[in-house]
Design an enzyme around this catalytic site. Structure first.
Site, PDB file in Angstrom:
ATOM      1  N   LYS A  21      -9.975   1.376  -2.945  1.00  0.00           N
ATOM      2  CA  LYS A  21     -10.387   0.930  -1.619  1.00  0.00           C
ATOM      3  C   LYS A  21     -11.815   1.375  -1.338  1.00  0.00           C
ATOM      4  O   LYS A  21     -12.169   2.532  -1.544  1.00  0.00           O
ATOM      5  CB  LYS A  21      -9.435   1.487  -0.557  1.00  0.00           C
TER       6      LYS A  21
ATOM      7  N   GLU B 255       0.842  -1.204   0.000  1.00  0.00           N
ATOM      8  CA  GLU B 255       0.000   0.000   0.000  1.00  0.00           C
ATOM      9  C   GLU B 255       0.877   1.254   0.000  1.00  0.00           C
ATOM     10  O   GLU B 255       1.912   1.304   0.654  1.00  0.00           O
ATOM     11  CB  GLU B 255      -0.883  -0.019   1.254  1.00  0.00           C
TER      12      GLU B 255
ATOM     13  N   CYS C 248      -5.242  -2.709   3.242  1.00  0.00           N
ATOM     14  CA  CYS C 248      -5.142  -2.427   4.675  1.00  0.00           C
ATOM     15  C   CYS C 248      -6.156  -3.258   5.453  1.00  0.00           C
ATOM     16  O   CYS C 248      -6.194  -4.463   5.302  1.00  0.00           O
ATOM     17  CB  CYS C 248      -5.314  -0.927   4.919  1.00  0.00           C
TER      18      CYS C 248
END
Length: 561
Positions: free
Chosen positions: A380, A307, A430
């Site tokens: 995301k 990320e 994440c």
């Protein structure tokens, strides 16, 4: 003058009970990932420590006492289990020690409200007289354990969904290496939590008070009561069934294995966003991605970087940097996927900011990379409060932190997996892998007949939390997602833990944390849908709901004087 009840000095028994609950809660916090406890012991110790809370709350004299005991136990569990938040707030956020400690404690005390409410609800449905009556029948103990387990699992689900949810430290994660993991492909983590809490309450029910409430300081004694053995026997049936279910292969191989290189740059978090050190971090990742394959290791077909490998928006990079990445893709004859914050334009021309993964190869035009319009892209969808967006009314809190934050836009629920070497790879970023139901749409065929995902990939930057339990806890969460979905998962992280997990939750390969390196792995894609992949949490919630409805129906009888 008569003392008011709340001014009375606590009895020695009350203090002993509080100390026991606090110690059990602290030990409970150690069961959510291996280290310091060994993996084989986590499930057993989780049930044993939760049994202390079940015993105390089901025999509480009042609903308020039941809530207080459950809240007290869980406050210790959350405070120790989430201690790593202090690192991000103090070391990297610049928050003073008292404020950082206070932030962790405030969150932990708030999260403890949910199990406290679960304990109060179970105590309301099952008053102590039902448990300790002389004419106790075995089925009453069975219903008490089932009710307590359903209440606990229901409020775990509420905690995972309310206000975008915070499902970290769900008790199901303690059972990844235990027999209850066999239920994950059917009922998911909340079903596992139901059976784990049921087992804890059944174990607690093997002992009953002969006289008044022991935890409140009376002189009553505890003794083993075999009439409660039915509940414990049913719990063992669930455990055995889980072990048998764990023998089933819920998915099957599809296509040829894909050769993957996972890159762990290990860029110190305090340096990651420093403008003067930006080029150094980019160069490290570039060099690791460009390494020739070791002797006997196939050349990578897919290179995955963590990320925010680029800690700036893609359109702020010199085009020559994108050219360098294309050259690496050409030299390796591979597809590259990397975490990038994107600044793009909507159809109406307004700006859009997303935390994304871009996929590209040697043939991808630089213009597409610079504008974030590559064919392979994942945005995301589940954003982190205070990290990727600011909840209303909390701007003051964000301004106290010296952390680069932003207000990002979320991606759609179902996004097209990346097609690489005959496999279909679905990314999540994440802590998105905490939310199992949100990973499931990618497994299903797309609206135009696109194949569902055969491999899952999580890219993260856990550098915010240093060398703490957060890394191992996150790995445990990823392992359970693979069991639920019967899909392998790759994890590419900045500082660790970078690993390959097979479709049965076993870690096939892993890099040491806080060391730069690459991890070459061969990953076999899998196809087929587990019951959980088809129905997500609905099956577990239906089971929990049936128990609670039945318990409520019995409640009028149980609460009669």
């Amino acid at each position: 003058m008569t003392r008011r009840p709340w001014l009375r000095r606590p009895s020695a028994g009350t203090l002993r009970g509080a100390a026991l609950l606090g110690a059990a809660g602290a030990l409970h916090a150690l069961t959510f990932a291996p280290g310091p406890l060994p993996a084989w012991s986590l499930a057993l110790i989780q049930i044993l420590t939760l049994a202390v809370a079940a015993h105390a709350t089901l025999r509480a004299p009042t609903l308020r006492a039941a809530f207080a005991r459950g809240w007290w136990f869980s406050s210790f569990s959350f405070s120790l289990g989430l201690y790593w938040l202090f690192v991000s707030m103090h070391r990297y956020g610049g928050m003073a020690v008292p404020l950082a400690v206070g932030g962790v404690l405030a969150l932990s005390l708030f999260l403890a409200i949910f199990p406290g409410m679960a304990c109060a609800a179970a105590r309301w449905l099952c008053p102590p007289r039902v448990l300790d009556g002389v004419a106790l029948r075995a089925r009453q103990a069975l219903w008490a354990a089932a009710t307590w387990g359903a209440c606990w699992a229901f409020f775990e689900w509420v905690r995972a969904t309310l206000w975008t949810g915070f499902p970290w430290l769900n008790i199901g994660y303690a059972h990844v290496d235990g027999p209850l993991a066999g239920w994950a492909p059917i009922l998911g983590v909340h079903g596992m939590a139901l059976f784990a809490a049921f087992a804890a309450a059944a174990l607690a029910g093997l002992w009953r008070a002969e006289h008044a409430d022991v935890a409140e300081g009376s002189e009553g004694a505890e003794r083993f009561d075999a009439r409660h053995g039915l509940a414990f026997g049913v719990a063992m049936v669930f455990v055995l069934a889980g072990w048998l279910l764990g023998l089933i292969n819920w998915s099957r191989p599809t296509g040829e294995p894909v050769s993957v290189r996972l890159v762990q740059g290990n860029v110190e978090q305090s340096q990651k966003f420093e403008p003067a050190l930006l080029q150094q971090g980019l160069l490290r990742h570039l060099e690791l991605a460009a390494l020739p394959a070791a002797a006997g290791v196939p050349a990578p077909q897919l290179i995955i970087l963590p990320e925010t490998v680029l800690p700036v928006f893609q359109d702020q990079l010199d085009p020559r940097i994108w050219e360098a990445w294309r050259e690496v893709a050409a030299r390796q004859q591979a597809t590259i996927a990397m975490g990038v914050p994107l600044h793009t334009r909507r159809a109406d021309g307004s700006p859009s900011y997303t935390n994304s993964v871009l996929g590209f190869d040697a043939n991808t035009p630089v213009a597409q990379l610079a504008t974030g319009t590559t064919a392979m892209r994942y945005d995301k969808q589940h954003l982190v409060p205070w990290g990727e967006y600011v909840p209303p009314g909390f701007r003051w809190f964000v301004e106290m932190l010296d952390i680069p934050l932003g207000d990002f836009d979320s991606g759609p629920p179902r996004q097209k997996p990346f097609a690489v070497a005959g496999q279909h790879i679905a990314f999540n970023i994440c802590y998105e892998d905490l939310f199992g139901p949100e990973l499931l749409p990618a497994l299903l065929p797309g609206p135009d007949g696109q194949p569902g995902a055969t491999i899952l990939v999580n890219v993260s930057n856990l550098g915010w939390f240093g060398d703490t339990w957060a890394l191992r806890q996150h790995m445990q969460i990823g392992r359970l997602r693979t069991i639920e979905t019967a899909r392998p998962m790759l994890t590419a992280t900045n500082t660790g833990l970078t690993a390959a997990i097979d479709a049965r939750g076993h870690v096939a390969a892993q890099l040491p944390a806080h060391q730069p390196g690459v991890l070459p792995v061969s990953v076999q894609g899998m196809t087929g849908l587990t019951p959980y992949a088809r129905w997500d949490d609905k099956l577990a919630l239906a089971l929990i709901g049936l128990v609670l409805i039945a318990a409520a129906g019995r409640g009028r009888y149980n609460r009669r004087p």
